[in-house]
Design an enzyme around this catalytic site. Structure first.
Site, PDB file in Angstrom:
ATOM      1  N   ASP A  94     -10.557  -0.683 -18.577  1.00 58.91           N
ATOM      2  CA  ASP A  94     -11.606  -1.243 -19.433  1.00 58.91           C
ATOM      3  C   ASP A  94     -11.553  -2.767 -19.333  1.00 58.91           C
ATOM      4  O   ASP A  94     -10.902  -3.310 -18.439  1.00 58.91           O
ATOM      5  CB  ASP A  94     -11.495  -0.707 -20.882  1.00 58.91           C
ATOM      6  N   HIS A  97       0.072   1.463 -13.298  1.00 60.58           N
ATOM      7  CA  HIS A  97       0.895   0.359 -13.800  1.00 60.58           C
ATOM      8  C   HIS A  97       2.358   0.827 -13.852  1.00 60.58           C
ATOM      9  O   HIS A  97       2.638   1.914 -14.353  1.00 60.58           O
ATOM     10  CB  HIS A  97       0.423  -0.070 -15.194  1.00 60.58           C
ATOM     11  N   ARG A 156     -15.931 -18.022  -7.388  1.00 61.62           N
ATOM     12  CA  ARG A 156     -15.586 -16.689  -7.895  1.00 61.62           C
ATOM     13  C   ARG A 156     -16.809 -15.769  -7.946  1.00 61.62           C
ATOM     14  O   ARG A 156     -16.733 -14.584  -7.648  1.00 61.62           O
ATOM     15  CB  ARG A 156     -14.976 -16.863  -9.294  1.00 61.62           C
ATOM     16  N   GLY A 213       0.782  -1.236   0.000  1.00 60.91           N
ATOM     17  CA  GLY A 213       0.000   0.000   0.000  1.00 60.91           C
ATOM     18  C   GLY A 213       0.811   1.283   0.000  1.00 60.91           C
ATOM     19  O   GLY A 213       0.365   2.292   0.538  1.00 60.91           O
ATOM     20  N   LEU A 223     -11.202  -7.632 -12.227  1.00 57.17           N
ATOM     21  CA  LEU A 223     -12.514  -7.101 -11.843  1.00 57.17           C
ATOM     22  C   LEU A 223     -13.631  -7.796 -12.605  1.00 57.17           C
ATOM     23  O   LEU A 223     -13.480  -8.126 -13.782  1.00 57.17           O
ATOM     24  CB  LEU A 223     -12.587  -5.598 -12.154  1.00 57.17           C
ATOM     25  N   ASN A 282      -6.201   2.788 -12.733  1.00 56.89           N
ATOM     26  CA  ASN A 282      -5.180   1.841 -12.277  1.00 56.89           C
ATOM     27  C   ASN A 282      -3.808   2.478 -12.455  1.00 56.89           C
ATOM     28  O   ASN A 282      -3.606   3.277 -13.378  1.00 56.89           O
ATOM     29  CB  ASN A 282      -5.273   0.559 -13.116  1.00 56.89           C
TER      30      ASN A 282
END
Ligand code: GRF
Length: 225
Positions: A157, A120, A76, A22, A104, A118
């Protein structure tokens, strides 16, 4: 052109999803404490692992932390339902994936289109996609011998690291870098700066998307962010 996720009034409600240490969450918490997130509030942190140190960081900062672990569900689908319920309970305007190692549910991606971002740790489209996460990204960059790498903040996406790019920052690769050393430099020089900045730009209504491209209005004025 569409202006992203400006709430009608008040501050942008930001939910952060985490899996590990984190440090990116910490960068957001620190930006808020330093007054650099004027238009956003951190409303909840969701982790998929109870041992994620990010939950401790949230607690220390007085942010509600919730763990939804796949291990606590029979399949799941049940996990996805519980995760989505935890997301919706927070009524977020923006969902930030800060080192969140969970694919997701598609339903969530379409429900929160252009409201999930996000971070990356490479300059997309290099060293991204399936299998490129954590140290693997930096190992691949070193193996290829690139001289510059960096980090990217993008909308999420249905693909892996394929959504519209919001911001990128380059970082130099040095000759004697190990994956660990490079990972740390990319975090310090790019990730921890970009992520809070992207959140504030979105919260300030400066991020527009059209035809899969992002444009940022008057970024110069926001040098302080
Ligand atoms: C970061 O490198 C981020 O780019 C990637 O996962 C890592 C998370 O680190 N997606 P932390 O948990 O924020 O320290």
């Amino acid at each position: 052109m569409l202006t992203q996720q400006m709430p009608e009034c008040g501050k942008l409600r930001v939910l952060v999803c985490v899996s590990g240490g984190g440090t990116n969450l910490q960068a957001i918490i620190d930006a808020k404490a330093a007054g650099r997130l004027k238009n956003a509030d951190l409303v909840r942190v969701i982790a998929n692992k109870p041992e994620a140190y990010a939950l401790e960081r949230a607690k220390k900062a007085g942010i509600e932390g919730v763990c939804v672990s796949p291990k606590d569900f029979p399949d799941r689908e049940a996990f996805h339902r519980a995760f989505l319920a935890a997301v919706e309970e927070a009524a977020p305007d923006l969902i930030v994936l800060a080192g969140f190692l969970v694919v997701l549910p598609e339903e969530m991606i379409s429900r929160y289109r252009n409201r999930i971002i996000n971070i990356h740790p490479s300059l997309i489209p290099s060293f991204c996609g399936t299998g490129f996460y954590g140290l693997k990204v930096h190992e691949a960059a070193l193996e290829r011998g690139v001289k510059i790498t960096g980090a990217t903040v993008h909308f999420v996406d249905e693909g892996t690291d394929t959504g519209p790019i919001i911001m990128q920052k380059a970082v130099a690769v040095k000759e004697d870098d190990t994956p660990e050393v490079l990972q740390r430099r990319v975090m310090e020089e790019a990730e921890w700066i970009l992520l809070p900045r992207a959140i504030e730009l979105i919260a300030a209504g400066r991020v527009k998307t059209a035809a899969g491209q992002v444009c940022i209005e008057q970024e110069k004025e926001l040098d302080e962010i």
